[in-house]
Design a protein around this motif. Structure first.
Motif, mmCIF file in Angstrom:
data_model
loop_
_atom_site.group_PDB
_atom_site.id
_atom_site.type_symbol
_atom_site.label_atom_id
_atom_site.label_comp_id
_atom_site.label_asym_id
_atom_site.label_seq_id
_atom_site.Cartn_x
_atom_site.Cartn_y
_atom_site.Cartn_z
ATOM 1 N N ILE A 83 27.756 20.827 -36.052
ATOM 2 C CA ILE A 83 26.707 21.288 -35.149
ATOM 3 C C ILE A 83 25.412 20.595 -35.554
ATOM 4 C CG2 ILE A 83 25.397 23.275 -34.309
ATOM 5 C CD1 ILE A 83 27.838 25.005 -34.990
ATOM 6 N N TYR A 84 24.860 19.799 -34.658
ATOM 7 C CA TYR A 84 23.620 19.078 -34.949
ATOM 8 C C TYR A 84 22.441 20.023 -34.743
ATOM 9 C CZ TYR A 84 26.491 14.902 -34.972
ATOM 10 O OH TYR A 84 27.455 13.968 -35.274
ATOM 11 N N HIS A 85 21.619 20.159 -35.797
ATOM 12 C CA HIS A 85 20.537 21.145 -35.735
ATOM 13 C C HIS A 85 19.264 20.668 -36.426
ATOM 14 C CE1 HIS A 85 21.173 22.128 -40.007
ATOM 15 N NE2 HIS A 85 22.462 21.976 -39.740
ATOM 16 N N ARG A 166 16.490 24.180 -30.460
ATOM 17 C CA ARG A 166 15.431 25.005 -31.043
ATOM 18 C C ARG A 166 14.267 24.999 -30.063
ATOM 19 N NH1 ARG A 166 14.602 22.177 -36.727
ATOM 20 N NH2 ARG A 166 13.125 23.880 -36.987
ATOM 21 N N ALA A 167 13.946 26.161 -29.536
ATOM 22 C CA ALA A 167 12.942 26.259 -28.477
ATOM 23 C C ALA A 167 11.657 25.542 -28.871
ATOM 24 C CB ALA A 167 12.649 27.725 -28.169
ATOM 25 N N GLY A 168 11.237 24.607 -28.033
ATOM 26 C CA GLY A 168 9.986 23.909 -28.254
ATOM 27 C C GLY A 168 10.030 22.824 -29.302
ATOM 28 N N THR A 191 22.519 23.585 -19.149
ATOM 29 C CA THR A 191 21.222 23.851 -19.767
ATOM 30 C C THR A 191 20.279 22.698 -19.462
ATOM 31 O OG1 THR A 191 22.395 24.949 -21.596
ATOM 32 C CG2 THR A 191 20.067 24.420 -21.944
ATOM 33 N N GLU A 192 19.032 23.017 -19.198
ATOM 34 C CA GLU A 192 18.039 21.975 -18.950
ATOM 35 C C GLU A 192 17.619 21.353 -20.281
ATOM 36 O OE1 GLU A 192 16.822 20.626 -16.203
ATOM 37 O OE2 GLU A 192 18.169 21.852 -14.968
ATOM 38 N N VAL A 193 17.930 20.087 -20.464
ATOM 39 C CA VAL A 193 17.549 19.381 -21.685
ATOM 40 C C VAL A 193 16.990 18.013 -21.317
ATOM 41 C CG1 VAL A 193 19.268 20.545 -23.122
ATOM 42 C CG2 VAL A 193 19.855 18.387 -22.004
ATOM 43 N N SER A 210 16.118 28.336 -27.270
ATOM 44 C CA SER A 210 17.077 28.175 -28.363
ATOM 45 C C SER A 210 18.468 28.537 -27.849
ATOM 46 C CB SER A 210 16.703 29.075 -29.543
ATOM 47 O OG SER A 210 15.459 28.690 -30.096
ATOM 48 N N ALA A 211 19.403 27.633 -28.024
ATOM 49 C CA ALA A 211 20.764 27.866 -27.538
ATOM 50 C C ALA A 211 21.689 26.833 -28.158
ATOM 51 C CB ALA A 211 20.822 27.778 -26.014
ATOM 52 N N ARG A 212 22.959 27.175 -28.230
ATOM 53 C CA ARG A 212 23.966 26.225 -28.700
ATOM 54 C C ARG A 212 24.667 25.638 -27.475
ATOM 55 N NH1 ARG A 212 27.917 27.878 -33.518
ATOM 56 N NH2 ARG A 212 25.850 27.873 -34.489
#
Length: 286
Positions: A83-85, A166-168, A191-193, A210-212
């Motif tokens: 999971i890239y974070h 991560r939000a923002g 999801t909007e990215v 924030s979401a996976r």
């Protein structure tokens, strides 16, 4: 003398009628007729017809120098290998050390098809500080346009990775190489990215919440980025670089003298090849 032909004909006709009746009865017992029959996908045919996958957002198959590849299944949710974070501010630079022992072998995750092992691009730097820390010269983020078509001489890849948004903030993701282009991007759940790059062509994905999410991408990159020879150019045709710290210049002069390279008597290509050969001759310390 009587002929038996009429009797034989009657028997033959009766046999055909019975056989037809049995066939009809068996068909009636088997249920309704087959309306649709499954036909397995044919990658070569999909390439020729320029078909899309069931979502309609990705090509059903792509022909590459490594063979014909198909996109990941967007209807499933496989267990992620990684999971890239990592946030955009987590890696300000890389400082090399003097430990020349062979490093421990680590698990390598390659989210691309065809495989890029071990050449995926995760951290790239294009400047060196006086203390030899590698950094990104221009840290400004620029948006990556999603779209376009492959070009002659391109290699194409599918990417499949899970990202913890991560939000923002921007989250670092791997790319296939410098100058890569993002032709399509599918997120699951939807999801909007947006995708961004910095001055050294590191890639990041941004989301408002924030979401996976699982990101499936279709990418293109010039094939010469992987397997081309170093061009035989002149020193004057190369782009100018900022003046390096005095300590770097002194260190380079010592190496240049030791391995016998010179800007006045050698081309850039010959200098690079000799420096690469020198570097590859190193052996791990005990």
């Amino acid at each position: 003398m009587m002929s038996c032909a009429p009797k034989s004909t009657a028997v033959l006709v009766l046999g055909l009628v019975v056989a037809w009746s049995v066939a009809q009865s068996a068909h009636a017992q088997s249920g309704s007729p087959m309306l649709h029959e499954y036909i397995a996908p044919q990658a070569a045919e999909d390439v020729k017809l320029e078909s899309t996958n069931p979502s309609g957002q990705l090509p059903a198959a792509v022909r590459t120098p490594s063979g014909t590849i198909t996109p990941p299944d967007t209807t499933t949710t496989p267990e992620p290998r990684r999971i890239y974070h990592e946030g955009s501010d987590r890696t300000p630079g890389f400082k090399p050390d003097r430990d020349t022992r062979r490093p421990e072998v680590e698990h390598y995750d390659d989210p691309f098809s065809p495989t890029l092992t071990p050449f995926k691009r995760m951290h790239a730097y294009d400047a060196v500080r006086p203390d030899y820390t590698l950094v990104v010269r221009d840290t400004q983020y620029r948006p990556i346009t999603i779209g376009g078509t492959p070009r002659d001489g391109d290699d194409r890849f599918f990417g499949d990775m899970v990202v913890q948004l991560r939000a923002g903030d921007r989250v670092r993701i791997p790319s296939v190489g410098p100058g890569a282009r993002l032709l399509e991007l599918v997120s699951s759940p939807r999801t909007e990215v947006t995708v961004w790059r910095d001055g050294a062509d590191n890639w990041f994905v941004y989301g408002d919440q924030s979401a996976r999410v699982r990101l499936i991408s279709h990418l293109a990159i010039a094939r010469e980025a992987f397997a081309s020879e170093f061009a035989d150019v002149t020193w004057g045709s190369l782009p100018r670089v900022p003046v390096q710290p005095a300590a770097h210049s002194r260190a380079f002069r010592r190496v240049a003298k030791a391995i016998d390279i010179s800007r006045t008597t050698m081309s850039p290509r010959d200098v690079v090849l000799k420096m690469v050969s020198y570097f590859r001759s190193f052996a791990p310390s005990k």
